[in-house]
Design a protein around this motif. Structure first.
Motif, PDB file in Angstrom:
ATOM      1  N   VAL A   1       0.855  -1.191  -0.064  1.00 54.19           N
ATOM      2  CA  VAL A   1      -0.040   0.024   0.083  1.00 54.19           C
ATOM      3  C   VAL A   1       0.912   1.185  -0.039  1.00 54.19           C
ATOM      4  N   ARG A   2       0.716   1.866  -1.014  1.00 52.42           N
ATOM      5  CA  ARG A   2       1.373   3.271  -1.196  1.00 52.42           C
ATOM      6  C   ARG A   2       3.036   2.996  -1.072  1.00 52.42           C
ATOM      7  N   GLY A   3       3.805   2.162  -1.359  1.00 53.32           N
ATOM      8  CA  GLY A   3       4.932   1.971  -1.489  1.00 53.32           C
ATOM      9  C   GLY A   3       5.516   1.199  -0.225  1.00 53.32           C
ATOM     10  N   GLY A   4       4.774   0.704   0.650  1.00 49.98           N
ATOM     11  CA  GLY A   4       5.276   0.153   1.763  1.00 49.98           C
ATOM     12  C   GLY A   4       5.306  -1.296   1.959  1.00 49.98           C
ATOM     13  N   SER A   5       5.939  -2.011   2.630  1.00 51.16           N
ATOM     14  CA  SER A   5       6.209  -3.408   2.325  1.00 51.16           C
ATOM     15  C   SER A   5       4.951  -4.091   2.778  1.00 51.16           C
ATOM     16  N   TYR A   6       4.937  -5.417   2.472  1.00 54.24           N
ATOM     17  CA  TYR A   6       3.748  -6.340   2.932  1.00 54.24           C
ATOM     18  C   TYR A   6       3.812  -6.222   4.467  1.00 54.24           C
ATOM     19  N   ASP A   7       4.456  -6.132   5.215  1.00 58.40           N
ATOM     20  CA  ASP A   7       4.536  -6.301   6.522  1.00 58.40           C
ATOM     21  C   ASP A   7       3.901  -4.992   7.255  1.00 58.40           C
ATOM     22  N   GLU A   8       3.887  -4.039   6.508  1.00 56.72           N
ATOM     23  CA  GLU A   8       3.256  -2.485   7.021  1.00 56.72           C
ATOM     24  C   GLU A   8       1.778  -2.527   6.965  1.00 56.72           C
ATOM     25  N   ASN A   9       0.943  -3.709   6.694  1.00 56.06           N
ATOM     26  CA  ASN A   9      -0.485  -3.756   6.806  1.00 56.06           C
ATOM     27  C   ASN A   9      -0.954  -4.410   7.904  1.00 56.06           C
ATOM     28  N   LEU A  10      -1.946  -3.736   8.524  1.00 54.61           N
ATOM     29  CA  LEU A  10      -2.557  -4.323   9.602  1.00 54.61           C
ATOM     30  C   LEU A  10      -3.744  -5.116   9.273  1.00 54.61           C
TER      31      LEU A  10
ATOM     32  N   PHE B   1     -11.430  -0.661   4.941  1.00 54.47           N
ATOM     33  CA  PHE B   1      -9.931  -0.449   4.618  1.00 54.47           C
ATOM     34  C   PHE B   1      -9.606   0.951   4.381  1.00 54.47           C
ATOM     35  N   SER B   2      -8.338   1.029   4.982  1.00 51.48           N
ATOM     36  CA  SER B   2      -7.824   2.561   4.761  1.00 51.48           C
ATOM     37  C   SER B   2      -6.212   2.412   4.168  1.00 51.48           C
ATOM     38  N   SER B   3      -6.083   3.053   3.295  1.00 54.34           N
ATOM     39  CA  SER B   3      -4.536   3.163   2.798  1.00 54.34           C
ATOM     40  C   SER B   3      -3.769   4.179   3.228  1.00 54.34           C
ATOM     41  N   GLY B   4      -4.175   4.781   4.557  1.00 56.61           N
ATOM     42  CA  GLY B   4      -3.397   5.752   5.113  1.00 56.61           C
ATOM     43  C   GLY B   4      -4.034   6.855   5.925  1.00 56.61           C
ATOM     44  N   GLY B   5      -3.677   7.579   7.110  1.00 55.28           N
ATOM     45  CA  GLY B   5      -4.136   8.520   7.534  1.00 55.28           C
ATOM     46  C   GLY B   5      -5.521   8.045   8.543  1.00 55.28           C
ATOM     47  N   PHE B   6      -5.238   6.722   9.076  1.00 59.50           N
ATOM     48  CA  PHE B   6      -6.314   6.361   9.974  1.00 59.50           C
ATOM     49  C   PHE B   6      -6.080   6.732  11.237  1.00 59.50           C
ATOM     50  N   ASP B   7      -7.393   6.336  12.288  1.00 57.67           N
ATOM     51  CA  ASP B   7      -7.248   7.067  13.541  1.00 57.67           C
ATOM     52  C   ASP B   7      -6.451   6.323  14.305  1.00 57.67           C
ATOM     53  N   ALA B   8      -6.695   6.785  15.573  1.00 57.15           N
ATOM     54  CA  ALA B   8      -5.636   6.288  16.648  1.00 57.15           C
ATOM     55  C   ALA B   8      -6.059   4.920  17.219  1.00 57.15           C
ATOM     56  N   SER B   9      -7.315   4.395  16.967  1.00 55.87           N
ATOM     57  CA  SER B   9      -7.661   3.041  17.447  1.00 55.87           C
ATOM     58  C   SER B   9      -6.925   2.074  16.767  1.00 55.87           C
ATOM     59  N   TYR B  10      -6.275   2.228  15.661  1.00 55.15           N
ATOM     60  CA  TYR B  10      -5.510   1.047  14.690  1.00 55.15           C
ATOM     61  C   TYR B  10      -4.103   1.389  14.974  1.00 55.15           C
ATOM     62  N   GLY B  11      -3.267   0.495  15.391  1.00 55.10           N
ATOM     63  CA  GLY B  11      -1.897   0.633  15.476  1.00 55.10           C
ATOM     64  C   GLY B  11      -1.253  -0.939  15.760  1.00 55.10           C
ATOM     65  N   ASP B  12      -0.350  -1.079  15.347  1.00 54.69           N
ATOM     66  CA  ASP B  12       0.807  -0.066  14.987  1.00 54.69           C
ATOM     67  C   ASP B  12       1.598  -0.679  13.705  1.00 54.69           C
ATOM     68  N   LYS B  13       0.989  -0.057  12.657  1.00 54.83           N
ATOM     69  CA  LYS B  13       1.629  -0.166  11.342  1.00 54.83           C
ATOM     70  C   LYS B  13       1.549   1.002  10.441  1.00 54.83           C
ATOM     71  N   MET B  14       2.677   1.208   9.477  1.00 54.16           N
ATOM     72  CA  MET B  14       2.641   2.534   8.758  1.00 54.16           C
ATOM     73  C   MET B  14       1.941   2.731   7.620  1.00 54.16           C
ATOM     74  N   SER B  15       1.472   1.536   7.241  1.00 57.21           N
ATOM     75  CA  SER B  15       0.841   1.824   5.786  1.00 57.21           C
ATOM     76  C   SER B  15      -0.855   1.503   5.615  1.00 57.21           C
ATOM     77  N   SER B  16      -1.436   0.749   5.993  1.00 61.74           N
ATOM     78  CA  SER B  16      -2.691   0.614   5.971  1.00 61.74           C
ATOM     79  C   SER B  16      -3.465  -0.528   7.087  1.00 61.74           C
ATOM     80  N   VAL B  17      -4.740  -0.391   7.102  1.00 58.97           N
ATOM     81  CA  VAL B  17      -5.501  -1.228   7.971  1.00 58.97           C
ATOM     82  C   VAL B  17      -6.690  -1.805   7.285  1.00 58.97           C
ATOM     83  N   LEU B  18      -7.005  -3.046   7.353  1.00 52.71           N
ATOM     84  CA  LEU B  18      -7.983  -3.885   6.813  1.00 52.71           C
ATOM     85  C   LEU B  18      -8.817  -4.401   8.056  1.00 52.71           C
ATOM     86  N   ASP B  19      -9.943  -3.887   8.133  1.00 53.26           N
ATOM     87  CA  ASP B  19     -10.833  -4.142   9.378  1.00 53.26           C
ATOM     88  C   ASP B  19     -11.986  -5.360   8.838  1.00 53.26           C
ATOM     89  N   ILE B  20     -11.945  -6.385   9.320  1.00 52.57           N
ATOM     90  CA  ILE B  20     -13.123  -7.113   8.692  1.00 52.57           C
ATOM     91  C   ILE B  20     -14.014  -7.652  10.002  1.00 52.57           C
TER      92      ILE B  20
END
Length: 817
Positions: A163-172, A207-226
């Motif tokens: 996501v946006r140039g990050g590694s595979y390990d930067e996604n929540l 799904f958020s590709s960046g700029g997500f809120d404080a409830s999600y952490g701790d990774k640098m690129s994205s979050v996928l919430d199922i």
């Protein structure tokens, strides 16, 4: 909110002109589906004027109108049949209606992307009733994400993505508020198996590709919430194809206090792997069972359980590889004859209990206790004898004759790698809503135990000389031998508030908060403020503007801490990213159908980066915070009813992602000091384009077509035999089209005679999928052939491309009961 204010103001103005001439009505109502669930974001409009509104998250709407004796309103929503309702004026100014909408056969089992509920945030909501019709070689739900802006992947057999140039390990990845971990030792897509997410159990994705809120952490690129389903009735499904099978069942108790949904999956890619250039026997076997249950203890308290058992195995017996490569004017032939085998196992277990309590309508409390275990092993001994030649007939490189032998030799790859991971966590999260404010908070502690045994090496023999060459000893080309045991504890705390207020200029939503994390391994305390500001102006056109940003820390997990030699860095620090995201979206109608246009521009300052090299899907980290970097770009997406009753979308992303290793200068052959500066990150892609398109025959809507198209400029790649990161080349562009055709044979409206074997079925769908429709050869990695071809014993290197799977036809049958 803005729509309601607009129509109330319009209603007030019109009253002043029309109160003495025409009657007026204030129509309100509630829209539900056939199961009684509210239908959010349903369109409610006046048939003659087109003026209207939309229902809120609970299905309620308000619509003031000026009318004569009666007015006809149309209620519609993607996935349901439009309904016309005549409301008559009978002397009452307030009218409340209850309206049920029924599913439309023409949009049965579509994938719908909506962002209305989360519109003020950076999250995109993807509603997937059933994702069976999505053509996917891996069977993973992440294939939908890869068509979204900012998301890229060059591997159809893997659920991993950048996501946006990050590694595979930067996604929540979260499932029902539980963080999910992917396999750690996989090195290629064919080893990975299935994604954790079971599509049969999914209710929605955010799904958020960046700029997500404080409830999600701790990774640098994205979050996928199922979110998994909470069943409202008893039903089930089963499917079978040439790639495996699935089955699921869901239901609730007679008193409706207990709900359950369970799914079983078996997946094999043996049929697809037979198209690979390396001939041999591929035996992948992936099994998975999941269950999600809820127990209503009281009217305000609910206990839930999420469990998973996955057993994945990959056996590989290579035989031979014969291929031509090179340039148009210099075609080379490579022949490799193998002996040996590979056996990999990836077994995981997950158990999670959740306790939800709502002391009142304003307050919600949740407590989560989870445990995760992974036992992985990667073992192989593969020998190969190779012959590299220049093709004598450059116009027919497959010919056996050769003009010149370039290199002859052998290699031996060996590994005995074992990894056991244990993660136990306790978490609490809560919320309190009061007026226009919603306060959310959370805290948690996590204990991690890792046992790692690494023993792998590679030996290369070229014409009787080992590489790298030495007069005194036989050297290995690469080796890593280590044993590591790690114990660590992580803690986090966050708080944020969402405030919404309206003025005559529009509606403003402000989300502000902060996240704190502590890791006892390096005694590091991180703090990251985050904020999202959204403004929906009171315009005739439906625009919304967003500005979000924050500081995101990514404390390393085990893989980032370990160098190529297997040494764990005890002084490792958290990687850091500062996000700034500016975006807007515009809801509009075209051809009397709804559409949304979304645009975002972003910039990320990256510091304390841990450089890595990407080999297929394996990430080899440097194990040290050696670099700084940045990522910037723009994302565009248009989604809507390109075909009436179905939702499709297209996306375009432009990206520039760079990093700079500190103190990486060197002296060249002329004695000059060279400073390499910034170079592309391993997942840097200048442009990506994604499309998901759905269609059906107008006179026979039960015959459907689903198509995905992906295009991305090539990833950079570098040699694994050099420690430099600035020496890179580019792969060719990735291009892939997958096509799915399906026929709905039975649906809920079908008339089935008593005694028929199909009587228990509520749905029956037969489908055909064509993977890699145009049989495009997409490059994923390289075989590096090293030969000693000069008197100074300096090896030459040849990067022989390795391609992904070719075109394959898959037949699939799905039943629902």
């Amino acid at each position: 909110m803005a729509a309601r204010i607009f129509f109330l103001l319009l209603f007030t103005v019109l009253i002043g002109f029309s109160a003495n001439s025409q009657p007026f009505l204030h129509i309100s109502g509630h829209v539900t589906d056939t199961t009684g669930k509210p239908v959010a974001r349903a369109t409610v409009k006046i048939n003659t004027t087109g003026l209207g509104t939309i229902s809120d998250d609970d299905g309620f709407f308000e619509l003031p109108v000026i009318t004569g004796d009666s007015v006809t309103i149309v209620i519609s929503s993607v996935g349901y049949r439009p309904v016309e309702r005549v409301v008559r004026y009978q002397g009452k100014t307030d009218v409340f209606i209850e309206q049920t909408v029924v599913p439309d056969i023409s949009i049965l089992d579509v994938v719908t992307v909506r962002a209305e509920t989360d519109r003020p945030t950076t999250m995109t909501r993807i509603e997937g009733r059933v994702l069976d019709l999505l053509p996917s070689a891996s069977g993973s739900i992440e294939q939908v994400l890869k068509t979204l802006p900012g998301v890229s992947s060059q591997q159809e057999l893997s659920s991993q993505y950048s996501v946006r140039g990050g590694s595979y390990d930067e996604n929540l990845l979260f499932v029902n508020d539980v963080e999910i971990y992917r396999p750690f030792l996989i090195s290629s897509g064919q080893q990975e198996g299935m994604s954790f997410i079971n599509p049969d159990m999914v209710s929605s994705l955010r799904f958020s590709s960046g700029g997500f809120d404080a409830s999600y952490g701790d990774k640098m690129s994205s979050v996928l919430d199922i979110t998994y389903k909470k069943p409202a009735g008893n039903c089930g499904s089963a499917s079978v194809s040439m790639l495996g099978g699935t089955a699921h069942i869901e239901g609730l108790s007679a008193n409706k206090k207990i709900t359950y949904i369970s799914g079983f999956r078996y997946h094999t890619t043996q049929y697809l792997l037979s198209t690979l250039e390396t001939r041999g026997e591929y035996i992948p076997r992936f099994l998975d069972f999941q269950t999600y249950m809820t127990f209503e203890l009281t009217k305000r308290t609910e206990l839930s359980f999420l469990g998973n058992i996955a057993q994945n195995r990959y056996d590989y017996y290579p035989d031979s590889l014969v291929k031509a490569f090179g340039t148009f004017n210099n075609v080379l032939n490579l022949r490799i004859y193998y002996e040996g085998s590979e056996a990999d196992k990836y077994n995981t277990w997950l158990g999670c209990f959740g306790l939800n309590h709502k002391p009142n309508k304003k307050t919600s409390l949740k407590f989560i206790c989870s445990g995760f275990t992974a036992a992985e092993s990667e073992t192989y001994d593969i020998e190969g004898a190779y012959l590299l030649q220049e093709a004598e007939d450059q116009q027919n490189p497959s010919a056996t004759d050769s003009a010149m032998n370039i290199g002859i030799g052998a290699f031996h790859n060996h590994a005995r790698n074992f990894l056991d991971v244990y993660v136990f966590s306790l978490r609490h999260k809560g919320s309190f809503a009061q007026g226009d404010n919603k306060l959310q908070w959370g805290m948690g502690a996590q204990r991690e135990i890792v046992f790692d045994e690494l023993h792998e090496w590679e030996m290369i023999d070229s014409a009787g000389y080992s590489i790298p060459y030495s007069n005194n000893e036989v050297n290995l080309a690469r080796s890593a031998i280590s044993s590591n045991t790690l114990y660590s504890t992580r803690m986090h705390l966050y708080a944020m508030n969402t405030h919404e207020f309206s003025t005559r200029y529009g509606t403003t939503t402000l989300n502000a908060g902060a996240r704190f994390s502590y890791w006892d391994f390096n005694q590091a305390l991180n703090a990251g403020p985050r904020m999202t500001l959204a403004f929906e102006p009171e315009w005739k056109r439906d625009f919304l503007f967003r500005l979000s940003g924050g500081i995101y820390h990514q404390p390393p997990f085990f893989r980032e801490m370990r160098s190529n030699a297997g040494i764990v860095n005890r002084d490792i620090k958290s990687q850091q990213a500062i996000h700034v995201v500016m975006g807007s979206d515009y809801n509009f109608y075209a051809w009397e159908r709804p559409f949304k246009f979304t645009a975002e521009a972003f910039y990320k300052w990256l510091s304390n980066l841990i450089p890595y090299k990407l080999e297929n899907v394996r990430i080899r980290y440097a194990g040290d915070n050696m670099a700084d970097g940045y990522a910037m770009g723009v994302d565009f997406k248009v989604n809507g009813e390109f075909v009436k009753g179905t939702e499709s979308w297209i996306s375009l992303s432009l990206l520039r992602s760079r990093e700079d290793v500190r103190n990486d200068s060197y002296v060249n052959g002329d004695g000059l000091t060279v400073y390499p500066g910034y170079y592309p990150r391993p997942t840097d892609q200048f442009a990506t384009f994604g499309m998901y398109f759905q269609d059906y025959l107008p006179r026979n809507p039960s015959l459907r077509m689903n198509l995905t198209f992906l295009y991305g400029t090539g990833y950079p790649f570098t040699s694994p035999y050099t420690e430099r990161y600035d020496l890179y080349w580019r792969m060719p562009a990735y291009k892939r089209v997958d096509l799915g055709l399906s026929k709905i044979l039975i649906n809920e409206n079908s008339v089935i005679h008593d005694g028929s074997i199909f009587k228990p079925f509520k749905g029956l769908v037969a489908g055909v999928e064509v993977f890699n429709l145009f049989n495009i050869k997409n490059r994923i990695s390289h075989i590096w052939v090293r030969t000693l071809s000069d008197s100074e014993y300096i090896p030459d290197m040849y990067a022989v491309p390795v391609f992904l799977t070719g075109r394959r036809l898959n037949v699939k049958l799905t039943v629902r009961f």
